[in-house]
Design an enzyme around this catalytic site. Structure first.
Site, mmCIF file in Angstrom:
data_model
loop_
_atom_site.group_PDB
_atom_site.id
_atom_site.type_symbol
_atom_site.label_atom_id
_atom_site.label_comp_id
_atom_site.label_asym_id
_atom_site.label_seq_id
_atom_site.Cartn_x
_atom_site.Cartn_y
_atom_site.Cartn_z
ATOM 1 N N LYS A 41 0.224 -6.421 1.685
ATOM 2 C CA LYS A 41 -0.429 -5.104 1.745
ATOM 3 C C LYS A 41 -0.018 -4.416 2.405
ATOM 4 C CE LYS A 41 -4.940 -3.579 0.447
ATOM 5 N NZ LYS A 41 -5.134 -2.249 1.328
ATOM 6 N N ASN A 51 -4.780 -1.990 -4.647
ATOM 7 C CA ASN A 51 -5.914 -2.074 -3.709
ATOM 8 C C ASN A 51 -5.832 -1.005 -2.339
ATOM 9 O OD1 ASN A 51 -8.550 -2.542 -2.834
ATOM 10 N ND2 ASN A 51 -7.892 -4.555 -1.870
ATOM 11 N N ASP A 56 0.806 -1.265 0.028
ATOM 12 C CA ASP A 56 0.018 -0.039 0.182
ATOM 13 C C ASP A 56 0.719 1.241 0.105
ATOM 14 O OD1 ASP A 56 -2.300 -1.518 -0.043
ATOM 15 O OD2 ASP A 56 -3.106 -0.625 1.709
ATOM 16 N N ASP A 105 -10.979 -1.991 11.907
ATOM 17 C CA ASP A 105 -9.865 -3.066 11.692
ATOM 18 C C ASP A 105 -9.754 -3.931 12.870
ATOM 19 O OD1 ASP A 105 -9.658 -2.241 9.144
ATOM 20 O OD2 ASP A 105 -7.871 -0.698 9.554
ATOM 21 N N HIS A 107 -5.523 -8.867 3.547
ATOM 22 C CA HIS A 107 -4.573 -8.954 4.740
ATOM 23 C C HIS A 107 -4.921 -9.216 6.017
ATOM 24 C CE1 HIS A 107 -4.456 -4.374 5.715
ATOM 25 N NE2 HIS A 107 -5.499 -4.652 4.787
ATOM 26 N N ARG A 108 -5.891 -8.415 6.368
ATOM 27 C CA ARG A 108 -6.488 -8.457 7.636
ATOM 28 C C ARG A 108 -7.030 -9.932 8.098
ATOM 29 N NH1 ARG A 108 -4.397 -4.283 9.895
ATOM 30 N NH2 ARG A 108 -4.481 -2.310 8.818
ATOM 31 N N GLU A 161 -11.353 -4.085 2.138
ATOM 32 C CA GLU A 161 -10.601 -5.042 1.059
ATOM 33 C C GLU A 161 -11.434 -6.300 0.748
ATOM 34 O OE1 GLU A 161 -7.349 -2.753 2.763
ATOM 35 O OE2 GLU A 161 -9.367 -3.373 3.648
#
Length: 442
Positions: A427, A109, A67, A330, A402-403, A358
């Site tokens: 990311k 993204n 990112d 998040d 990613h999370r 995402e």
């Protein structure tokens, strides 16, 4: 898949790879956090706007993640030099304003690149195209586009108000605008960051109560660090006084990523675990996700905070809570997997915007949590999680998110697991699983 020499994980390179994690016996140790992605991308753009041929800014602890590298690689096309040095990354614009009058910009993204870049380019004079990968081109941007159109900017978004976005502008033609903030606080932050380019007083009014308010506060704090004052009235009206220009400091240090810290602190909060310490983040943090530290304390964990560290150890049990996570969406993902180890039914509320991140995170969390044997109720903006009586080993999909990959690594505290496409962590945190290994005890 190749077995790693430590016996914990299989190697991963491509999207079809799978990471195997046996049941972890315990968690303790120390992790050096990477720089915050949210701070880094704001800092890159603010430094680009606040430097000139006679002034540069060194960004220290700039993370090497997808990112951040997206925006870092775009800046030279806008007339901004980006040079890695021993002290950090030196940013220096070749004009007193960004110089590009046209261009096509691919942001993969990276929402923290797409949204503010669109707003900033719209305040310049030129024609631009901004687009992303398949995931980004499904993420809505219509509320931001509509607000910019009210300022006389020609903007054409794709079907559903998503990227790609074409921009044709001769600068902003009005000194006030309205915007909706319920989909993403990044829309509000983008407008605020671009407003000083009008060089006149600008007023931004919100049509609703925005999500993720701490991220708006983060933007305002950083704008002040780069020489621009913003007056906020209850998250409903923002005034950027006129005759202000960005003025970058000679050096700007990016603090550790508070969202990344949640995974390690959650591991330390498990009953009987810890201490787990994260360095690079402390009591002076400007990130809202540091508040997750206090949630862990309310769940029964023992916590310590220093100037540059946070530390967490588990108590005798992990209390189930009913929490509004609108300010920390998040961190809500970390909380969801942590709730598998709680002493009863947990609720995570007011997180509707997780559906436009995402991945479609609310439904994704329900699907993957249920693989462990948990009972999960999904609502439009909430999840209710009942831990399984006996946790099942599972193979988790990550949805290129990613999370999802990082949050579900915590399940290995109860059972052996597999994570598909673990490389998606590039990311924001390419070394996440290596750092996870530092605190995982066999």
């Amino acid at each position: 898949m190749a077995e790693a020499s430590n016996g914990f994980f299989s190697a991963y390179v491509d999207s079809w790879d799978v990471l195997q994690i046996p049941r972890i016996g315990g968690f303790s140790g120390t992790v050096e956090l990477p720089g915050s992605k949210s701070i880094a991308n704001r800092a890159l753009l603010l430094a680009a706007l606040g430097t000139n041929p006679d002034r540069s800014c060194i960004l220290k602890r700039l993370p090497d993640s997808d990112d951040v590298n997206v925006l870092r690689n775009i800046l030279p096309a806008l007339g901004v030099s980006v040079v890695a040095e021993e002290q950090g990354v030196r940013i220096q614009a070749d004009h007193h304003r960004l110089s590009a009058s046209s261009g096509e910009f691919y942001v993969e993204n990276a929402g923290t690149a797409m949204r503010p870049l669109l707003a900033v380019l719209s305040a310049l004079k030129g024609s631009y195209l901004i687009y992303g990968n398949e995931q980004m081109n499904r993420r809505p941007i219509g509320d931001l586009a509509k607000s910019l159109q009210s300022l006389g900017v020609e903007i054409e978004a794709s079907e559903g108000g998503c990227p790609p976005v074409r921009v044709s502008s001769d600068g902003w033609k009005s000194q006030e605008a309205t915007i909706q903030g319920r989909t993403s606080s990044q829309f509000v932050s983008a407008m605020l960051m671009a407003a000083p380019l009008s060089e006149k007083e600008f007023v931004l009014r919100l049509e609703d109560d925005p999500v993720s308010k701490p991220y708006i506060d983060l933007t305002i704090t950083m704008m002040k660090d780069f020489g621009v004052q913003v007056l906020r009235k209850d998250y409903q009206e923002f005034i950027i006084p006129g005759n202000q220009r960005y003025l970058a400091p000679e050096q700007y240090e990016i603090e550790g990523d508070a969202s990344a810290a949640t995974y390690f602190l959650a591991a330390g909060a498990l009953p009987g675990q810890g201490p787990v310490r994260v360095n690079g983040l402390g009591r002076s943090s400007i990130q809202g996700d540091q508040g997750f530290f206090r949630i862990l304390e309310s769940m029964g964990a023992m916590v310590k905070m220093g100037d540059k560290y946070l530390e967490c150890s588990g108590g005798s049990e992990l209390k189930a809570l009913d929490l509004d996570m609108n300010a920390m969406p998040d961190a809500a993902m970390t909380l969801a997997t942590l709730n598998l180890f709680a002493d009863g039914k947990s609720s995570i509320r007011n997180v509707a915007n997780l559906r436009v991140k995402e991945s479609e995170r609310i439904h994704g969390l329900k699907t993957e949590l249920e693989r462990t044997g948990a009972s999960v109720e999904e609502g439009s903006d909430y999840l209710i999680i009942q831990p399984p009586s006996r946790m099942k080993s599972a193979r988790f999909q990550t949805y290129l998110d990613h999370r999802m990959a990082m949050a579900f690594s915590l399940v290995s505290a109860g059972v052996s697991i597999e994570i598909e496409d673990p490389g998606c962590v590039r990311k924001t945190y390419p070394d996440y699983f290596l750092d996870f290994l530092k605190v995982a005890q066999k």
